[in-house]
Scaffold this active site. Structure first.
Site, PDB file in Angstrom:
ATOM      1  N   PHE A 180       0.812  -1.223   0.000  1.00 40.52           N
ATOM      2  CA  PHE A 180       0.000   0.000   0.000  1.00 40.52           C
ATOM      3  C   PHE A 180       0.843   1.271   0.000  1.00 40.52           C
ATOM      4  CE2 PHE A 180       1.069   0.009   4.489  1.00 40.52           C
ATOM      5  CZ  PHE A 180       1.144   1.361   4.781  1.00 40.52           C
TER       6      PHE A 180
ATOM      7  N   LYS B  11      -1.394  -7.088  -9.137  1.00 39.51           N
ATOM      8  CA  LYS B  11      -2.332  -7.255  -8.009  1.00 39.51           C
ATOM      9  C   LYS B  11      -1.881  -6.229  -6.974  1.00 39.51           C
ATOM     10  CE  LYS B  11      -3.059  -8.514  -4.338  1.00 39.51           C
ATOM     11  NZ  LYS B  11      -3.380  -7.524  -3.271  1.00 39.51           N
TER      12      LYS B  11
ATOM     13  N   GLU C  21      -5.022  -3.844  -1.765  1.00 35.98           N
ATOM     14  CA  GLU C  21      -6.471  -3.602  -1.722  1.00 35.98           C
ATOM     15  C   GLU C  21      -6.794  -2.345  -0.921  1.00 35.98           C
ATOM     16  OE1 GLU C  21      -4.619  -5.924  -0.404  1.00 35.98           O
ATOM     17  OE2 GLU C  21      -5.640  -7.150   1.103  1.00 35.98           O
ATOM     18  N   ARG C  22      -5.775  -1.740  -0.277  1.00 37.28           N
ATOM     19  CA  ARG C  22      -6.065  -0.549   0.535  1.00 37.28           C
ATOM     20  C   ARG C  22      -6.074   0.727  -0.307  1.00 37.28           C
ATOM     21  NH1 ARG C  22      -1.664  -2.155   4.966  1.00 37.28           N
ATOM     22  NH2 ARG C  22      -2.443  -4.239   5.332  1.00 37.28           N
TER      23      ARG C  22
ATOM     24  N   SER D  86       5.451  -6.966   3.287  1.00 36.02           N
ATOM     25  CA  SER D  86       6.064  -7.328   4.570  1.00 36.02           C
ATOM     26  C   SER D  86       6.825  -8.661   4.448  1.00 36.02           C
ATOM     27  CB  SER D  86       4.973  -7.427   5.632  1.00 36.02           C
ATOM     28  OG  SER D  86       4.014  -8.387   5.233  1.00 36.02           O
TER      29      SER D  86
ATOM     30  N   CYS E  16       9.673   1.835   3.491  1.00 40.54           N
ATOM     31  CA  CYS E  16      10.614   0.743   3.789  1.00 40.54           C
ATOM     32  C   CYS E  16      12.031   1.288   3.929  1.00 40.54           C
ATOM     33  CB  CYS E  16      10.564  -0.308   2.699  1.00 40.54           C
ATOM     34  SG  CYS E  16      11.239   0.274   1.151  1.00 40.54           S
TER      35      CYS E  16
ATOM     36  N   GLU F 182       9.414  -4.113  12.958  1.00 34.95           N
ATOM     37  CA  GLU F 182       9.197  -2.975  12.060  1.00 34.95           C
ATOM     38  C   GLU F 182       7.885  -2.311  12.488  1.00 34.95           C
ATOM     39  OE1 GLU F 182       7.975  -3.800   7.984  1.00 34.95           O
ATOM     40  OE2 GLU F 182       9.184  -2.124   7.286  1.00 34.95           O
TER      41      GLU F 182
HETATM   42  P1  NAD Z   1       1.639  -6.586   3.088  1.00 33.83           P
HETATM   43  O1  NAD Z   1       2.674  -7.655   3.130  1.00 33.83           O
HETATM   44  O2  NAD Z   1       0.546  -6.614   4.099  1.00 33.83           O
HETATM   45  O3  NAD Z   1       0.896  -6.604   1.659  1.00 33.83           O
HETATM   46  C1  NAD Z   1       1.606  -6.586   0.447  1.00 33.83           C
HETATM   47  C2  NAD Z   1       0.801  -7.304  -0.618  1.00 33.83           C
HETATM   48  O4  NAD Z   1       0.612  -8.662  -0.234  1.00 33.83           O
HETATM   49  C3  NAD Z   1      -0.588  -6.715  -0.830  1.00 33.83           C
HETATM   50  O5  NAD Z   1      -0.858  -6.683  -2.207  1.00 33.83           O
HETATM   51  C4  NAD Z   1      -1.502  -7.686  -0.103  1.00 33.83           C
HETATM   52  O6  NAD Z   1      -2.766  -7.774  -0.681  1.00 33.83           O
HETATM   53  C5  NAD Z   1      -0.762  -9.003  -0.215  1.00 33.83           C
HETATM   54  N1  NAD Z   1      -1.020  -9.889   0.925  1.00 33.83           N
HETATM   55  C6  NAD Z   1      -1.272  -9.515   2.213  1.00 33.83           C
HETATM   56  N2  NAD Z   1      -1.438 -10.585   2.987  1.00 33.83           N
HETATM   57  C7  NAD Z   1      -1.288 -11.675   2.189  1.00 33.83           C
HETATM   58  C8  NAD Z   1      -1.331 -13.083   2.415  1.00 33.83           C
HETATM   59  N3  NAD Z   1      -1.580 -13.584   3.626  1.00 33.83           N
HETATM   60  N4  NAD Z   1      -1.112 -13.909   1.376  1.00 33.83           N
HETATM   61  C9  NAD Z   1      -0.854 -13.416   0.152  1.00 33.83           C
HETATM   62  N5  NAD Z   1      -0.808 -12.084  -0.121  1.00 33.83           N
HETATM   63  C10 NAD Z   1      -1.005 -11.228   0.881  1.00 33.83           C
HETATM   64  O7  NAD Z   1       2.431  -5.197   3.103  1.00 33.83           O
HETATM   65  P2  NAD Z   1       1.826  -3.729   3.207  1.00 33.83           P
HETATM   66  O8  NAD Z   1       1.309  -3.508   4.576  1.00 33.83           O
HETATM   67  O9  NAD Z   1       0.945  -3.450   2.059  1.00 33.83           O
HETATM   68  O10 NAD Z   1       3.158  -2.847   2.981  1.00 33.83           O
HETATM   69  C11 NAD Z   1       4.050  -2.532   4.011  1.00 33.83           C
HETATM   70  C12 NAD Z   1       5.232  -3.476   4.032  1.00 33.83           C
HETATM   71  O11 NAD Z   1       5.909  -3.449   2.782  1.00 33.83           O
HETATM   72  C13 NAD Z   1       6.294  -3.053   5.044  1.00 33.83           C
HETATM   73  O12 NAD Z   1       6.771  -4.220   5.691  1.00 33.83           O
HETATM   74  C14 NAD Z   1       7.375  -2.408   4.214  1.00 33.83           C
HETATM   75  O13 NAD Z   1       8.663  -2.432   4.772  1.00 33.83           O
HETATM   76  C15 NAD Z   1       7.312  -3.251   2.984  1.00 33.83           C
HETATM   77  N6  NAD Z   1       7.915  -2.577   1.841  1.00 33.83           N
HETATM   78  C16 NAD Z   1       9.114  -3.032   1.399  1.00 33.83           C
HETATM   79  C17 NAD Z   1       9.741  -2.406   0.344  1.00 33.83           C
HETATM   80  C18 NAD Z   1      11.058  -2.910  -0.180  1.00 33.83           C
HETATM   81  O14 NAD Z   1      11.418  -2.571  -1.290  1.00 33.83           O
HETATM   82  N7  NAD Z   1      11.779  -3.715   0.577  1.00 33.83           N
HETATM   83  C19 NAD Z   1       9.124  -1.307  -0.273  1.00 33.83           C
HETATM   84  C20 NAD Z   1       7.894  -0.870   0.213  1.00 33.83           C
HETATM   85  C21 NAD Z   1       7.286  -1.517   1.268  1.00 33.83           C
END
Ligand code: NAD
Length: 499
Positions: free
Chosen positions: A149, A173, A176-177, A226, A281, A384
């Site tokens: 998101f 994909k 969804e937020r 994450s 991140c 985090e």
């Molecule tokens: P998230 O992991 O909750 O969601 C990311 C994606 O995964 C979304 O599209 C979501 O729909 C999907 N998802 C969520 N739960 C799932 C599941 N159980 N099974 C399959 N798919 C699932 O992350 P977020 O809250 O949207 O974003 C924040 C996180 O992203 C933080 O941990 C941040 O550090 C990380 N991030 C990392 C980078 C990088 O380049 N390393 C860059 C930006 C954000």
């Protein structure tokens, strides 16, 4: 309230699964739209469309494909304000921050305009008698990306721009937020001349992600989010024989040496720790001053700066420093972790727990927090937080400070503030983290370099954008060719001579 759509085969398509996710306005706490959550059938339909469209796109010469990207850049610039506004409305970040999100993605599209050069293969003339050897980079076919998101414009563009420049079809994909901007990007790319079916957006949650992971036609998966989800997607995607790169969470340390310019360091920490409400991140979440005197000077400079931060909705003007966090659950999680820090003995120097924004009491605003005397066994150090919370861990030497960053399970970014070149050089050489800043707090590499962390912040061999992206989104094929004339006299002679 608006029901959002998928974007499949060049059209906005209503969801048919009957499942939806609420899209919030984080500033007011109200539900402003619903995102459809795709079923396996809906995802399969997008894959079928992509598989049909992709071969013709791969056959378009790379320069013509690049022209579509050029036009896309023009349209992104034309619609910058509209995109930024839509982004702020769902994400909550300030308008300048939202425009920056679009801009950093746009820069990757610009880099990908170099596809004709970046896709050039290699050639060896006369590798043997009448034998020539050449290698080429070919598109993978149907590729997919799952995005977080926090950068709903930049991160999708990091993935789909190189994928499409290489001749692939791409299924996005998004989170969804905040799915509106990804949908707008797909529309704009088609306005630029991209054929239908080459970029599609399928909204969804775990159901859609699992369908992507298991679909036999999808060749590669990019993920940013994450760490627990990154590990899951990497494992299942690889087990299914796909090419996978996953980028996860972070806990970025900034070391402040006694010789650092303390005003510069404090300014940098405030921007990198609290900007975008800490939902980056590459945010700095741990300050490691070296020596108690450095720590005291730093805290003295930080406190008034943090207390001056203006927190508000994006509509309140460009002097707002940061907006709300993305959901109520995110806010509650941040405040729970802050409480754990207090309970576990850290000193809360700036306490934002009672922060309340008049007129926006139901919004997901979180006040700024600063901790001192944090130790490595505390939850606020290990986890985090992804919120406006900066932890200070005091070190008594450079080696001790370096050790903290080295020993943490995450390794996305880190920084050192010092005037000493030797120390900075030693730090850059020894640290086991992917992206390093020297007197730069958020060392996000530009589009023509690559982006990626180490340790639990990334899974897979190649980084995002830059030259790595062109490797990730292509396969190398190597041809060894011998033509009959090479076997005649001269060829035979050469062959003998070579023996
Ligand atoms: P998230 O992991 O909750 O969601 C990311 C994606 O995964 C979304 O599209 C979501 O729909 C999907 N998802 C969520 N739960 C799932 C599941 N159980 N099974 C399959 N798919 C699932 O992350 P977020 O809250 O949207 O974003 C924040 C996180 O992203 C933080 O941990 C941040 O550090 C990380 N991030 C990392 C980078 C990088 O380049 N390393 C860059 C930006 C954000």
């Amino acid at each position: 309230m608006q029901d959002l759509t998928h974007y499949i085969n060049g059209e906005h398509v209503a969801g048919i699964s009957g499942r939806f996710a609420d899209v919030m306005n984080p500033a007011t706490g109200e539900v402003q739209a619903r995102a459809p959550l795709a079923s396996v059938e809906e995802l399969n339909r997008a894959v079928d469309v992509a598989a049909k469209a992709q071969p013709a796109w791969a056959a378009v010469n790379p320069q013509r494909r690049a022209r579509v990207l050029m036009k896309f850049v023009d349209l992104l610039n034309r619609d910058m304000d509209k995109l930024a506004e839509a982004l702020s409305r769902e994400h909550g970040k300030t308008l300048p921050d939202a425009a920056g999100d679009v801009q950093r993605g746009l820069e990757v599209v610009e880099y990908c305009i170099g596809a004709p050069q970046l896709l050039k293969g290699e050639y060896t003339d006369s590798a043997g008698p009448g034998i020539d050897l050449y290698s080429m980079r070919q598109a993978l076919g149907v590729t997919a990306g799952i995005t977080p998101f926090n950068f709903p414009a930049m991160i999708p563009m990091w993935m789909f721009a190189p994928a499409i420049a290489c001749g692939n079809a791409f299924i996005l994909k998004p989170s969804e937020r905040d799915p509106s901007v990804p949908l707008m990007l797909a529309e704009l790319f088609e306005e630029a001349g991209l054929p239908k079916g080459i970029l599609q957006v399928v909204n969804g949650d775990k159901g859609a992600v699992d369908a992507i992971l298991d679909h036999p036609v999808i060749q590669s998966i990019g993920f940013v989010g994450s760490t627990p989800i990154a590990e899951y997607i990497y494992g299942r995607g690889c087990a299914n024989g796909k090419r996978v790169q996953c980028f996860g969470g972070a806990k970025n340390h900034m070391i402040i040496m006694p010789d650092a310019d303390m005003d510069q360091a404090a300014d940098a920490l405030v921007g990198a720790g609290y900007g975008a409400a800490g939902e980056r991140c590459m945010a700095i979440s741990v300050a490691v001053p070296v020596g108690d005197e450095t720590a005291d000077r730093l805290i003295e400079k930080l406190v008034p700066r943090i207390e001056k931060l203006k927190v508000g909705p994006y509509t309140a003007g460009n002097d707002v420093d940061y907006g709300p966090v993305v959901t109520k659950a995110a806010k509650e999680n941040i405040l729970r972790l802050v409480q754990s820090g207090v309970d576990q003995g850290a000193k809360l120097v700036v306490d934002g727990r009672d922060f309340n924004l008049q007129g926006y009491e139901d919004g997901f605003f979180v006040g700024a927090h600063l901790f001192d005397n944090v130790t490595t066994d505390m939850d606020i150090y290990k986890t985090e937080i992804f919120g406006p919370v900066l932890s200070t861990v005091r070190a008594q030497s450079y080696e001790e400070a370096l050790g903290y960053a080295m020993d943490h399970e995450y390794g996305n970014g880190t920084a050192i503030f010092t005037r000493d070149g030797d120390t900075a050089r030693d730090f850059a050489n020894r640290i086991n983290v992917g992206m390093i800043g020297v007197n730069v707090p958020i060392p996000v590499p530009l589009a023509y370099h690559t982006f990626g962390g180490w340790k639990k912040s990334a899974f897979g061999d190649l980084n995002q954008h830059g030259p790595d992206a062109f490797k990730f989104y292509t396969r190398t094929k190597t041809v060894t060719a011998r033509w009959p004339s090479g076997l005649k006299d001269g060829g035979e002679f050469h062959f003998k001579a070579m023996d």
